[in-house]
Design an enzyme around this catalytic site. Structure first.
Site, PDB file in Angstrom:
ATOM      1  N   GLY A 119     -53.461  57.257 -13.277  1.00 17.42           N
ATOM      2  CA  GLY A 119     -52.916  56.232 -13.102  1.00 17.42           C
ATOM      3  C   GLY A 119     -51.676  55.042 -13.662  1.00 17.42           C
ATOM      4  N   ASP A 120     -51.528  55.236 -14.789  1.00 15.79           N
ATOM      5  CA  ASP A 120     -50.693  54.745 -15.490  1.00 15.79           C
ATOM      6  C   ASP A 120     -49.482  55.307 -15.721  1.00 15.79           C
ATOM      7  OD1 ASP A 120     -52.265  52.655 -16.783  1.00 15.79           O
ATOM      8  OD2 ASP A 120     -52.481  53.884 -18.554  1.00 15.79           O
TER       9      ASP A 120
ATOM     10  N   ASN B 190     -56.560  52.256 -29.127  1.00 17.84           N
ATOM     11  CA  ASN B 190     -56.231  53.394 -28.406  1.00 17.84           C
ATOM     12  C   ASN B 190     -55.081  53.681 -28.385  1.00 17.84           C
ATOM     13  OD1 ASN B 190     -57.935  55.663 -29.356  1.00 17.84           O
ATOM     14  ND2 ASN B 190     -59.542  54.512 -27.777  1.00 17.84           N
TER      15      ASN B 190
ATOM     16  N   LYS C  71     -54.962  45.797  -3.128  1.00 18.06           N
ATOM     17  CA  LYS C  71     -53.768  44.635  -3.647  1.00 18.06           C
ATOM     18  C   LYS C  71     -52.601  44.583  -2.057  1.00 18.06           C
ATOM     19  CE  LYS C  71     -55.255  42.252  -6.915  1.00 18.06           C
ATOM     20  NZ  LYS C  71     -55.474  40.747  -6.665  1.00 18.06           N
TER      21      LYS C  71
ATOM     22  N   TYR D  89     -56.490  50.032  -7.406  1.00 15.36           N
ATOM     23  CA  TYR D  89     -57.150  48.783  -7.988  1.00 15.36           C
ATOM     24  C   TYR D  89     -55.514  48.157  -6.834  1.00 15.36           C
ATOM     25  CZ  TYR D  89     -54.842  44.409 -10.242  1.00 15.36           C
ATOM     26  OH  TYR D  89     -54.571  43.361 -10.415  1.00 15.36           O
TER      27      TYR D  89
ATOM     28  N   SER E 287     -50.173  42.418  -7.574  1.00 12.37           N
ATOM     29  CA  SER E 287     -49.318  42.805  -8.696  1.00 12.37           C
ATOM     30  C   SER E 287     -49.001  43.557  -8.544  1.00 12.37           C
ATOM     31  CB  SER E 287     -51.061  43.524  -9.083  1.00 12.37           C
ATOM     32  OG  SER E 287     -50.661  44.544  -9.771  1.00 12.37           O
ATOM     33  N   ALA E 288     -47.880  43.184 -10.032  1.00 13.75           N
ATOM     34  CA  ALA E 288     -46.609  45.216  -9.916  1.00 13.75           C
ATOM     35  C   ALA E 288     -47.341  46.470  -9.020  1.00 13.75           C
ATOM     36  CB  ALA E 288     -46.470  44.540 -10.959  1.00 13.75           C
TER      37      ALA E 288
ATOM     38  N   TYR F 128     -59.729  34.747 -16.180  1.00 17.20           N
ATOM     39  CA  TYR F 128     -58.576  34.093 -17.180  1.00 17.20           C
ATOM     40  C   TYR F 128     -56.974  33.067 -16.518  1.00 17.20           C
ATOM     41  CZ  TYR F 128     -54.688  35.389 -19.986  1.00 17.20           C
ATOM     42  OH  TYR F 128     -52.877  35.910 -21.706  1.00 17.20           O
ATOM     43  N   ILE F 129     -56.928  34.447 -15.547  1.00 18.01           N
ATOM     44  CA  ILE F 129     -56.215  33.338 -14.981  1.00 18.01           C
ATOM     45  C   ILE F 129     -56.106  32.330 -14.120  1.00 18.01           C
ATOM     46  CG2 ILE F 129     -53.240  33.667 -13.171  1.00 18.01           C
ATOM     47  CD1 ILE F 129     -53.817  36.954 -13.868  1.00 18.01           C
TER      48      ILE F 129
ATOM     49  N   ASN G  62     -66.550  37.564 -13.399  1.00 19.86           N
ATOM     50  CA  ASN G  62     -65.464  37.897 -14.808  1.00 19.86           C
ATOM     51  C   ASN G  62     -65.221  37.387 -15.271  1.00 19.86           C
ATOM     52  OD1 ASN G  62     -63.452  40.860 -14.600  1.00 19.86           O
ATOM     53  ND2 ASN G  62     -63.687  40.519 -12.414  1.00 19.86           N
TER      54      ASN G  62
ATOM     55  N   ASN H 125     -68.014  34.199  -9.218  1.00 23.62           N
ATOM     56  CA  ASN H 125     -69.418  34.707  -8.950  1.00 23.62           C
ATOM     57  C   ASN H 125     -70.180  35.529 -10.519  1.00 23.62           C
ATOM     58  OD1 ASN H 125     -67.392  37.233  -9.131  1.00 23.62           O
ATOM     59  ND2 ASN H 125     -68.727  37.876  -7.471  1.00 23.62           N
TER      60      ASN H 125
END
Length: 348
Positions: free
Chosen positions: A302-303, A224, A161, A157, A132-133, A13-14, A37, A34
């Site tokens: 994890g959020d 959700n 990073k 994750y 990543s933040a 994507y990015i 994604n 690969n």
């Protein structure tokens, strides 16, 4: 002669948006991926890359390569003389990393170590890293600036990073001729204005916006919403959402920064504004012109409750600032989703 830049994970994507911007900025990207994604298109090339070639009427060199394949990586560096590397490749889902931590540590850390060692062996000393933040963990204060403590990550994750950042920082400290820019992303959304390239997650989307868009297009029944009891204005999680086109522009600015022999630099790429899940749903409803059904679900492990950037350092030192607002982000995302209701699988 155009500078040759290796883009790892350039079919994603990015990465794909960055490949497009690199070409438009006069660079010559060489892309490896690969397909973890990325969606395979004609000729075993990522569909995103194939579409960029069509959009810009150009050809892009692509190699199917996993960075865990050290001999394959060596072969690529023997073939090309790169001026810099932009490193996107890696596993990237917070929830999946909680469920499969060893996979995340093995893939993300080993791949990055291979890349750094091969770069060093071939005297390629300029790197832009897709961080990543999540390295900030639970915010001790908001907005988050680059001086905020890092390492107290709430998921594997984020830890990967953080560890990769440390590897790069330590290597730059030991090797004075190295330059690296570590870009801490907040939440990329949106798509290219053409509607030809965008985010096409494989399986159930792990991020909010692609899921919302798939509900709006009818691929999924409802959204959700994970938790409505956070300490936020409406109880749902608050995040800093940045247009992927703005995010991509940050990488071009980072490449220019490397030319200053900048050493190792860290920058937040965000807007400085936080939006809740329900605010995002309303914005997407406006863009799509329809109601988006949702249900409240338990919080995800994890959020965090809120996370948004102080992006002032990037504006000051990179001359970069996010330009596109939430309405534009949602409009561009909806254009991509409505033109590609089943994502890249509808290759044309």
């Amino acid at each position: 002669m155009a500078e040759k830049v290796l883009v790892t994970g350039g079919g994603g994507y990015i990465g794909s948006h960055c490949v497009l911007d690199l070409i438009e900025a006069g660079f010559l990207p060489v892309v490896v991926d690969n397909f973890s994604n990325a969606v395979r298109g004609e000729g075993d090339v990522p569909e995103s890359i194939r579409r960029i070639e069509k959009l810009l009427d150009t050809s892009i060199e692509f190699h199917e390569l996993d960075l865990l394949d050290r001999p394959g990586l060596e072969k690529l560096f023997k073939k090309h003389t790169f001026t810099a590397v932009i490193h996107f490749a890696g596993l990237k889902a917070v929830g999946e990393s909680v469920a499969h931590p060893l996979r995340y540590y093995k893939v993300n850390l080993t791949a990055s170590m291979n890349l750094l060692e091969v770069m060093q062996a071939h005297r390629v000393h300029n790197l832009v890293f897709s961080s990543s933040a999540t390295v900030y963990g639970d915010p001790q204060y908001l907005p988050l600036d680059e001086q905020h403590p890092v390492g107290g990550c709430t998921n594997p994750y984020g830890q990967t990073k953080y560890f990769i950042e440390k590897m790069i920082m330590d290597h730059c400290l030991a090797e004075k001729d190295w330059n690296a820019v570590l870009l801490r992303y907040f939440n990329p959304i949106g798509a290219h204005v053409s509607g030809l390239i965008g985010e096409d997650p494989q399986g159930i989307p792990n991020n909010l916006l692609p899921y919302v868009a798939q509900v709006a297009i009818g691929r999924r029944d409802y959204l959700n919403v994970f938790g409505n009891d956070y300490d936020t204005p409406d109880g749902t999680g608050v995040r800093d959402y940045i247009h992927v086109v703005d995010l991509s522009a940050g990488h071009i600015a980072a490449l220019k920064k490397l030319k200053e022999n900048c050493g190792c630099k860290v920058y937040n790429l965000g807007t400085g504004k936080g939006y809740s899940v329900l605010q995002i749903v309303k914005a997407m409803e406006k863009a799509a012109g329809k109601e988006i059904p949702y249900k409240i679900a338990p919080r995800r492990p994890g959020d965090t409750a809120s996370c948004y950037a102080n992006p002032c350092l990037a504006e000051k030192e990179l001359g970069w600032k996010a330009a596109l607002d939430l309405e534009r982000m949602c409009e561009d995302l909806w254009r991509w989703q409505s033109m590609n209701p089943n994502g890249y699988s509808e290759a044309s």
